[in-house]
Design a protein around this motif. Structure first.
Motif, PDB file in Angstrom:
ATOM      1  N   ALA A  85      52.563  29.020  86.312  1.00  0.00           N
ATOM      2  CA  ALA A  85      51.112  28.821  86.436  1.00  0.00           C
ATOM      3  C   ALA A  85      50.779  27.332  86.479  1.00  0.00           C
ATOM      4  O   ALA A  85      49.800  26.932  87.114  1.00  0.00           O
ATOM      5  N   ARG A  86      51.594  26.500  85.844  1.00  0.00           N
ATOM      6  CA  ARG A  86      51.331  25.051  85.846  1.00  0.00           C
ATOM      7  C   ARG A  86      51.906  24.352  87.063  1.00  0.00           C
ATOM      8  O   ARG A  86      51.655  23.169  87.281  1.00  0.00           O
ATOM      9  N   THR A  87      52.737  25.053  87.816  1.00  0.00           N
ATOM     10  CA  THR A  87      53.353  24.432  89.002  1.00  0.00           C
ATOM     11  C   THR A  87      52.262  24.224  90.058  1.00  0.00           C
ATOM     12  O   THR A  87      51.534  25.159  90.381  1.00  0.00           O
ATOM     13  N   PRO A  88      52.115  23.000  90.564  1.00  0.00           N
ATOM     14  CA  PRO A  88      51.028  22.723  91.513  1.00  0.00           C
ATOM     15  C   PRO A  88      51.104  23.630  92.742  1.00  0.00           C
ATOM     16  O   PRO A  88      52.204  24.016  93.157  1.00  0.00           O
ATOM     17  N   SER A  89      49.940  23.927  93.341  1.00  0.00           N
ATOM     18  CA  SER A  89      49.968  24.829  94.496  1.00  0.00           C
ATOM     19  C   SER A  89      50.714  24.133  95.642  1.00  0.00           C
ATOM     20  O   SER A  89      50.639  22.917  95.809  1.00  0.00           O
ATOM     21  N   GLY A  90      51.446  24.921  96.386  1.00  0.00           N
ATOM     22  CA  GLY A  90      52.276  24.358  97.464  1.00  0.00           C
ATOM     23  C   GLY A  90      53.658  23.966  96.971  1.00  0.00           C
ATOM     24  O   GLY A  90      54.536  23.637  97.761  1.00  0.00           O
ATOM     25  N   SER A  91      53.857  23.991  95.655  1.00  0.00           N
ATOM     26  CA  SER A  91      55.172  23.681  95.118  1.00  0.00           C
ATOM     27  C   SER A  91      55.806  25.004  94.668  1.00  0.00           C
ATOM     28  O   SER A  91      55.165  26.054  94.704  1.00  0.00           O
ATOM     29  N   THR A  92      57.050  24.958  94.234  1.00  0.00           N
ATOM     30  CA  THR A  92      57.739  26.185  93.825  1.00  0.00           C
ATOM     31  C   THR A  92      58.466  25.947  92.515  1.00  0.00           C
ATOM     32  O   THR A  92      59.042  24.880  92.316  1.00  0.00           O
ATOM     33  N   LEU A  93      58.419  26.947  91.644  1.00  0.00           N
ATOM     34  CA  LEU A  93      59.251  26.900  90.439  1.00  0.00           C
ATOM     35  C   LEU A  93      60.504  27.730  90.740  1.00  0.00           C
ATOM     36  O   LEU A  93      60.406  28.923  91.058  1.00  0.00           O
ATOM     37  N   TRP A  94      61.673  27.098  90.644  1.00  0.00           N
ATOM     38  CA  TRP A  94      62.918  27.797  90.988  1.00  0.00           C
ATOM     39  C   TRP A  94      63.596  28.367  89.759  1.00  0.00           C
ATOM     40  O   TRP A  94      63.603  27.746  88.703  1.00  0.00           O
ATOM     41  N   ILE A  95      64.181  29.559  89.918  1.00  0.00           N
ATOM     42  CA  ILE A  95      64.963  30.157  88.835  1.00  0.00           C
ATOM     43  C   ILE A  95      66.431  30.173  89.274  1.00  0.00           C
ATOM     44  O   ILE A  95      66.782  30.783  90.295  1.00  0.00           O
ATOM     45  N   ASP A  96      67.274  29.482  88.516  1.00  0.00           N
ATOM     46  CA  ASP A  96      68.714  29.472  88.814  1.00  0.00           C
ATOM     47  C   ASP A  96      69.291  30.864  88.587  1.00  0.00           C
ATOM     48  O   ASP A  96      68.725  31.661  87.845  1.00  0.00           O
ATOM     49  N   MET A  97      70.443  31.126  89.178  1.00  0.00           N
ATOM     50  CA  MET A  97      71.157  32.366  88.867  1.00  0.00           C
ATOM     51  C   MET A  97      72.387  32.008  88.042  1.00  0.00           C
ATOM     52  O   MET A  97      73.198  31.196  88.466  1.00  0.00           O
ATOM     53  N   GLU A  98      72.514  32.632  86.877  1.00  0.00           N
ATOM     54  CA  GLU A  98      73.627  32.322  85.987  1.00  0.00           C
ATOM     55  C   GLU A  98      74.748  33.348  86.209  1.00  0.00           C
ATOM     56  O   GLU A  98      74.784  34.018  87.231  1.00  0.00           O
ATOM     57  N   ASP A  99      75.632  33.510  85.245  1.00  0.00           N
ATOM     58  CA  ASP A  99      76.769  34.394  85.515  1.00  0.00           C
ATOM     59  C   ASP A  99      76.333  35.862  85.566  1.00  0.00           C
ATOM     60  O   ASP A  99      75.201  36.201  85.225  1.00  0.00           O
ATOM     61  N   GLY A 100      77.268  36.706  86.009  1.00  0.00           N
ATOM     62  CA  GLY A 100      76.955  38.097  86.351  1.00  0.00           C
ATOM     63  C   GLY A 100      76.292  38.915  85.247  1.00  0.00           C
ATOM     64  O   GLY A 100      75.601  39.900  85.544  1.00  0.00           O
ATOM     65  N   ARG A 101      76.451  38.498  83.989  1.00  0.00           N
ATOM     66  CA  ARG A 101      75.804  39.253  82.901  1.00  0.00           C
ATOM     67  C   ARG A 101      74.284  39.171  83.001  1.00  0.00           C
ATOM     68  O   ARG A 101      73.574  39.972  82.404  1.00  0.00           O
ATOM     69  N   TYR A 102      73.781  38.169  83.739  1.00  0.00           N
ATOM     70  CA  TYR A 102      72.334  37.942  83.760  1.00  0.00           C
ATOM     71  C   TYR A 102      71.678  38.276  85.097  1.00  0.00           C
ATOM     72  O   TYR A 102      70.479  38.107  85.245  1.00  0.00           O
ATOM     73  N   THR A 103      72.474  38.748  86.051  1.00  0.00           N
ATOM     74  CA  THR A 103      71.905  38.967  87.394  1.00  0.00           C
ATOM     75  C   THR A 103      70.727  39.948  87.339  1.00  0.00           C
ATOM     76  O   THR A 103      69.641  39.663  87.857  1.00  0.00           O
ATOM     77  N   GLU A 104      70.977  41.107  86.697  1.00  0.00           N
ATOM     78  CA  GLU A 104      69.953  42.159  86.689  1.00  0.00           C
ATOM     79  C   GLU A 104      68.664  41.673  86.011  1.00  0.00           C
ATOM     80  O   GLU A 104      67.560  41.819  86.547  1.00  0.00           O
ATOM     81  N   ALA A 105      68.837  41.062  84.818  1.00  0.00           N
ATOM     82  CA  ALA A 105      67.661  40.612  84.057  1.00  0.00           C
ATOM     83  C   ALA A 105      66.907  39.524  84.812  1.00  0.00           C
ATOM     84  O   ALA A 105      65.671  39.487  84.816  1.00  0.00           O
ATOM     85  N   THR A 106      67.654  38.650  85.496  1.00  0.00           N
ATOM     86  CA  THR A 106      67.003  37.562  86.239  1.00  0.00           C
ATOM     87  C   THR A 106      66.189  38.133  87.400  1.00  0.00           C
ATOM     88  O   THR A 106      65.041  37.746  87.622  1.00  0.00           O
ATOM     89  N   LEU A 107      66.789  39.082  88.125  1.00  0.00           N
ATOM     90  CA  LEU A 107      66.080  39.653  89.276  1.00  0.00           C
ATOM     91  C   LEU A 107      64.868  40.471  88.815  1.00  0.00           C
ATOM     92  O   LEU A 107      63.809  40.433  89.443  1.00  0.00           O
TER      93      LEU A 107
END
Ligand code: FDA
Length: 306
Positions: free
Chosen positions: A120-142
């Motif tokens: 919500a604080r990321t300025p409009s036109g910009s993007t907040l990126w979420i990294d992908m960590e190891d396979g234990r976290y794929t489902e929860a991240t998505l």
């Protein structure tokens, strides 16, 4: 996976080695190749220099798997400060976060609230990126990405081409008109989950890239190709041109200190290029993953030692 790569990735998870090596000066010197410094101000200075060369940036504070909510709250506060400083400095700079650094293990609900607040604080036109960590976290991240993106927040998520599941994950995300950073994948995964051979990973990457370009040409996805593999970059650019995907509709991201000449050449050719800059003191695991990507880098460390 080569023996060197697998040993380096295993070492990256060792708290003992982290403790010993972090104190060694020669290791600190070698790490500087991949990060301008530990402080946010070091990363912002580097972002300013790159912006003068027509290259945008993405900043990330190193660290993962925090164990307490208090630590996660500190990280969220740091990122809030980083957003404020980026805005004040008027830099073309975005942020990329790791969910386990924002408390995914300790309290998934609090982690999601922290990501929403940063988005919500990321300025409009910009993007907040979420990294992908190891396979234990794929489902929860998505899952978290889907929930947040469904509220039209400007967030992007990383997908790893080496995972056998990724084509399915990509199809499931496409209705959300997502921003996707496609990478090859940096962790040690079982062959049942991830392609062990580079050739297979490269082929998977290209196939996923084409699918993303198809959606981008219809204005329904925003692909970011996070790779230093110039063979792939050349093929993707050629295909994007054939498909009529405008250069502003997809981006090429690389890591700080890697293939700098190619970064500049791509930017000069009119592509949107960003460099991911890491800062912070928790660089051990991250640094070993960089060595594992190119075990020849180990010689660079040894040369520094001598
Ligand atoms: P590949 O490994 O085939 O390398 C191609 C060429 O690039 C090499 O031959 C070499 O010349 C050069 N190169 C690559 N890595 C190098 C290195 N470390 N040192 C020196 N030269 C190197 N992974 C992940 O699992 N989750 C994530 O969220 C992210 N996020 C991310 C963001 C961005 C912007 C990038 C560029 C990468 C990531 N990654 C990542 C890392 C990614 O998964 C992958 O490990 C690296 O990008 C290396 O793979 P390449 O695509 O560069 O190809």
């Amino acid at each position: 996976m080569s023996l060197a790569r697998s040993l380096l990735l295993r070492a990256s998870r060792s708290p003992f080695l982290a403790g010993v090596l972090r104190r060694r000066r020669f290791v600190g010197r070698a790490v500087r190749r991949f990060m301008p410094g530990e402080e946010l101000s070091d990363a912002l200075d580097a972002a300013r220099t790159l912006s003068l060369r027509g290259i945008g940036t993405v900043l990330t504070k190193l660290g993962e798997n925090v164990t307490t909510l208090a630590e996660a709250e500190d990280v969220a506060r740091d990122y809030g400060d980083a957003l404020a400083r980026i805005e004040r400095a008027e830099l073309p700079t975005q942020l990329s976060i790791k969910l386990t650094q924002l408390g995914l293990d300790a309290d998934p609900g609090a982690c999601e609230r922290a990501v929403r607040a940063l988005a919500a604080r990321t300025p409009s036109g910009s993007t907040l990126w979420i990294d992908m960590e190891d396979g234990r976290y794929t489902e929860a991240t998505l899952d978290l990405y889907r929930r947040i993106r469904a509220d039209r927040l400007d967030v992007g998520v990383c997908l790893q081409a080496y995972l056998r599941r990724t084509p399915r994950d990509l199809e499931a995300l496409l209705p959300l008109e997502p921003a996707i950073r496609l990478v090859k994948g940096a962790y040690a995964e079982a062959p049942s989950a991830a392609f062990p051979k580079k050739r297979e990973v490269d082929a998977a990457y290209y196939a996923l890239a084409i699918r993303l370009l198809e959606r981008a040409s219809a204005g329904k996805a925003r692909p970011v190709f996070g790779t230093h593999d110039m063979r792939l970059v050349t093929r993707i650019r050629a295909r994007a041109a054939e498909m009529g995907v405008p250069p502003r509709r997809c981006e090429f991201h690389m890591l700080y200190g890697i293939r700098e000449r190619d970064q500049l050449a791509l930017a000069s050719a009119g592509e949107t290029v960003r460099v991911l800059i890491s800062y912070g003191s928790a660089w051990f695991a991250w640094y070993l993953r960089r060595l594992a990507e190119r075990p020849a880098n180990v010689w660079f460390v040894l040369k520094n030692l001598v």
